[in-house]
Write an enzyme that holds these catalytic residues in place. Structure first.
Site, short mmCIF file in Angstrom:
data_model
loop_
_atom_site.label_atom_id
_atom_site.label_comp_id
_atom_site.label_asym_id
_atom_site.label_seq_id
_atom_site.Cartn_x
_atom_site.Cartn_y
_atom_site.Cartn_z
CE1 TYR A 5 -3.02 -3.18 2.16
CE2 TYR A 5 -4.03 -1.94 0.30
CZ TYR A 5 -4.17 -2.92 1.14
OH TYR A 5 -4.99 -3.66 1.07
CE LYS A 6 4.78 0.46 -4.96
NZ LYS A 6 5.46 0.34 -6.26
CG LEU B 216 -9.48 9.86 -10.22
CD1 LEU B 216 -11.02 9.81 -10.87
CD2 LEU B 216 -9.36 11.28 -10.08
CG LEU C 170 -24.10 7.51 9.41
CD1 LEU C 170 -24.55 8.69 8.64
CD2 LEU C 170 -24.97 7.18 10.01
CB VAL D 154 -13.45 6.36 -7.86
CG1 VAL D 154 -13.06 6.53 -9.28
CG2 VAL D 154 -12.62 7.28 -7.00
CB SER E 8 -7.36 2.13 -14.16
OG SER E 8 -7.69 2.78 -15.33
CE LYS E 9 -8.43 7.11 -17.09
NZ LYS E 9 -7.41 7.04 -18.31
#
Length: 451
Positions: free
Chosen positions: A34-35, A178, A451, A169, A175-176
């Site tokens: 998890y960079k 975001l 929630l 997303v 794959s962007k």
């Protein structure tokens, strides 16, 4: 990292109440993939917490850039004003079409406009913390993240914080990369308001959980749950037996039970605050916040659009008990008969049943509290069923393990990890034993519900 490996780590973490030190060196190494999280002020998996407190010393808002983070050329930032019907509709569509689905893609959350108004517009909310990403050309909303202000108590320390939620997303754009940009941008905006800590939850393992709780499910309409494949028929059991097992009384049992009213708030909040003092991590509510979260929105006329249900027990003018739950239905994706599944979620509650005992774990006090909570939560299930909910969910948090099994809540497959951003803390018990069963002896020290 593969989904299987994540599940294995999640199981290990839940067994150890979020204690990272019990992961093997190889497991820690895998999690280092998890960079993004390695660059963030969060507790690392191999980090030994020696003292609780902020990870980074507080800066000032002047140290934080004024400009938003850059996006790819085709995209642009926007602030979502949920008072604007069109903008709220955009969020509604994005989340309902792209937010969490189960693995078989049979169910997904069906967020309503009423739910968003409740969840995103608590006192102190600002459109600047409801962040969207749009396609420049079409203005289509393709990503969203939100924050609302909360005041957290972590053991004896009270910290101004935010609660991060509804990170989404669009499926076709995942794959962007975001998600990291959304997290960094919400962090920047919150920091500009001089807030440096955040609470968030996830079903997956990230560095590094403060606590891990397990979901529990109580069928209210077993026949429907079976028909939509939400639940299975156990071996050597008939449908009729299962329906009979989960059938509830038609009427509530508690004398003096009624809906929470505005004139109850002072008493209910005082009761609630005293009850919450037993837990290690809680949200502290102002009177205004308590009214927002627990008094039903009178503008919602239709009963089937109601979001929160709050009740008190009054005895001789005194509020002795309080409980609440909220509605967040599922959309059923592949069923010709049913389009939705009514879901109730146990929210906050309080009782004075054990207040005369100084020790939370006093045997007599525990027995009295267990009996009282069992009656109250069964009444909550009855009210939920009367309001067309088909299943009632709870976590292993709070004092829930006292009643989950007796009230026929079955342990779910899902776990919920609690995280603090820019704050180190020792692990907080999540109501689970080492073999992942509900810990009725030690219960949970998690008193916050997200929630």
């Amino acid at each position: 990292m593969s989904e299987k490996k994540i599940e294995e780590l999640l199981k290990l973490l839940s067994m150890n109440n979020g204690d990272m030190s019990k992961l093997t060196a190889n497991q820690r190494k895998e999690m280092k993939e998890y960079k993004f999280w390695k660059t963030q002020p969060v507790t690392k998996f191999d980090e030994e917490v020696k003292e609780e407190g902020p990870i980074h010393e507080e800066k000032t808002p002047a140290d934080i850039p004024d400009e938003p983070l850059p996006l790819l050329p085709d995209f642009e930032w926007c602030a979502i004003d949920v008072d604007d019907e069109k903008q709220l509709e955009d969020v509604f569509v994005l989340l309902n079409e792209n937010y969490v689905e189960d693995r078989d893609a049979s169910f997904r959350f069906n967020y309503t406009r009423e739910f968003f108004n409740w969840a995103l517009k608590s006192p102190g909310w600002t459109p600047d913390w409801h962040i969207g990403v749009r396609v420049k050309a079409s203005k289509k909303l393709i990503a969203f993240i939100s924050a609302i202000p909360v005041r957290l108590r972590v053991r004896a320390k009270v910290i101004d914080s935010v609660e991060i939620n509804f990170l989404c997303v669009h499926k076709q754009l995942r794959s962007k990369r975001l998600t990291p940009v959304l997290i960094k941008e919400i962090t920047r905006r919150v920091n500009k308001r001089n807030i440096w800590h955040a609470l968030y939850t996830a079903g997956v393992v990230l560095p590094a959980p403060v606590s891990t709780c397990r979901y529990a499910h109580r069928p209210l309409n077993w026949d429907k749950l079976y028909e939509v494949q939400f639940t299975d028929l156990p071996p050597n059991a008939t449908k009729a037996e299962m329906v009979a097992k989960y059938t509830l009384p038609k009427a509530t049992k508690t004398a003096g039970l009624r809906e929470l009213r505005l004139e109850d708030v002072d008493q209910a909040l005082a009761l609630f605050n005293r009850y919450q003092s037993r837990f290690d991590i809680v949200q502290e509510f102002t009177k205004e916040e308590f009214i927002h979260w627990f008094i039903n929105d009178k503008n919602v006329v239709e009963q089937d659009k109601r979001v929160v249900f709050s009740y008190v027990v009054e005895s001789e003018g005194k509020v002795t008990d309080f409980f609440s739950f909220y509605s967040l239905p599922f959309t059923i994706l592949n069923n010709s008969r049913y389009k939705d599944l009514g879901i109730g979620y146990l929210y906050y509650y309080a009782s004075d049943a054990d207040f005369k005992f100084e020790d939370r774990f006093d045997k007599e006090g525990t027995s009295l509290l267990k009996q009282r909570l069992s009656t109250l939560v069964q009444d909550a299930c009855i009210i939920a069923a009367q309001n067309k909910m088909d299943v009632f969910n709870a976590l292993s948090s709070q004092d829930n393990t006292l009643f989950l099994e007796d009230l026929k809540f079955g342990p779910g497959d899902g776990f919920l990890n609690f995280y603090l951003f820019n704050y180190r803390t020792f692990p907080i018990t999540g109501g689970l034993t080492e073999d992942q069963h509900f810990d009725t002896e030690h219960r949970s020290n998690v008193g916050v519900v997200m929630l």
